[in-house]
Each structure stands twice: as structure tokens, then as C-alpha cells.
Design a protein around this motif. Structure first.
Motif, mmCIF file in Angstrom:
data_model
loop_
_atom_site.group_PDB
_atom_site.id
_atom_site.type_symbol
_atom_site.label_atom_id
_atom_site.label_comp_id
_atom_site.label_asym_id
_atom_site.label_seq_id
_atom_site.Cartn_x
_atom_site.Cartn_y
_atom_site.Cartn_z
ATOM 1 N N ARG A 46 0.684 -1.265 0.090
ATOM 2 C CA ARG A 46 -0.214 -0.187 -0.047
ATOM 3 C C ARG A 46 1.104 1.080 -0.021
ATOM 4 O O ARG A 46 0.358 2.101 -0.537
ATOM 5 N N ASP A 52 -4.113 4.622 1.131
ATOM 6 C CA ASP A 52 -4.370 4.077 2.597
ATOM 7 C C ASP A 52 -4.871 2.524 3.098
ATOM 8 O O ASP A 52 -5.370 2.313 2.316
ATOM 9 N N VAL A 53 -4.525 1.834 4.243
ATOM 10 C CA VAL A 53 -5.607 1.108 4.461
ATOM 11 C C VAL A 53 -6.784 0.966 3.857
ATOM 12 O O VAL A 53 -6.968 -0.516 3.422
ATOM 13 N N ALA A 54 -7.948 1.257 4.147
ATOM 14 C CA ALA A 54 -8.941 1.167 3.328
ATOM 15 C C ALA A 54 -9.262 1.010 2.249
ATOM 16 O O ALA A 54 -9.921 0.578 1.781
ATOM 17 N N ALA A 55 -8.577 2.396 1.623
ATOM 18 C CA ALA A 55 -7.896 2.628 -0.756
ATOM 19 C C ALA A 55 -7.209 0.593 -0.618
ATOM 20 O O ALA A 55 -8.036 0.431 -1.058
ATOM 21 N N GLY A 57 -6.984 -1.631 0.995
ATOM 22 C CA GLY A 57 -7.935 -3.432 1.184
ATOM 23 C C GLY A 57 -8.737 -3.403 0.377
ATOM 24 O O GLY A 57 -9.343 -4.196 -0.158
ATOM 25 N N LYS A 58 -9.829 -2.167 0.005
ATOM 26 C CA LYS A 58 -11.119 -2.480 -1.203
ATOM 27 C C LYS A 58 -10.392 -2.340 -1.938
ATOM 28 O O LYS A 58 -10.902 -3.034 -3.149
ATOM 29 N N ARG A 67 -6.314 -11.462 0.757
ATOM 30 C CA ARG A 67 -5.526 -10.522 2.095
ATOM 31 C C ARG A 67 -4.704 -11.875 2.258
ATOM 32 O O ARG A 67 -4.942 -12.607 2.522
ATOM 33 N N TYR A 69 -3.827 -12.928 5.339
ATOM 34 C CA TYR A 69 -3.882 -12.660 6.846
ATOM 35 C C TYR A 69 -4.233 -14.302 7.784
ATOM 36 O O TYR A 69 -4.755 -14.961 7.521
ATOM 37 N N ASP A 77 -1.818 -8.693 15.956
ATOM 38 C CA ASP A 77 -3.045 -7.398 16.334
ATOM 39 C C ASP A 77 -3.701 -7.272 17.431
ATOM 40 O O ASP A 77 -4.250 -6.697 18.049
#
Length: 84
Positions: A46, A52-55, A57-58, A67, A69, A77
Motif C-alpha cells: 500500500r 491508505d489502508v482502507a483504499a 484493501g478495497k 488478503r 492474513y 494485532d
């Protein structure tokens, strides 16, 4: 350290993007490809995409890129959230 990628003029001209968007789009596509292959972790991918994280991820969701994870990531986390 930076890495410079030389793209031949014929390839650059063939891109169906306005010239001012080419560099940005190449960075995003590279970030997605490297993340999808497990070469870059989410945070660095990213960062390369300058999102940013949200963008980011989207965008992964829109491109159907899963992802990465793991259960260990979840535990990290949770530990972080608990202040450990």
C-alpha cells in the motif's frame, strides 16, 4: 534506495492512459502484483501504491486478490490492541 524501471517508449505510448496517470497506475499495478504473489506485505504494497489502508484493501477486494492474513497476524494485532 530507489529502483528505476525503464519502459520502452513504444510500450509507454501503447498504454491506454493519459500520460500524467501512467506512473501512478504502474505503481499501483506493481504493488497489487507484488502483494498478490506474496513478494510484498500489505503495508509495503500500500505504501508503494501510495494508498491508505482502507483504499488499498478495497482495491484488493475489487480485484479479487485475497488478503494474506494468518492466525499469527491476528494474534499480533490482538496483542497490539491489548498493549502487549
Amino acid at each position: 534506495m530507489s529502483i528505476v524501471i525503464d519502459i520502452p517508449d513504444s510500450v509507454a505510448r501503447a498504454m491506454r492512459l493519459p500520460q500524467q496517470w501512467r506512473k501512478r497506475q504502474i505503481e499501483i499495478e506493481l504493488a497489487l502484483a507484488l502483494y498478490a504473489q506474496g513478494i510484498l506485505p500489505f503495508g509495503k504494497a500500500r505504501e508503494l501504491a501510495d494508498m491508505d489502508v482502507a483504499a488499498f484493501g478495497k482495491l484488493l477486494g475489487e480485484r479479487a486478490i485475497p488478503r494474506h492474513y494468518t492466525a499469527e497476524d491476528l494474534q499480533d494485532d490482538l496483542d497490539y490492541a491489548r498493549g502487549q
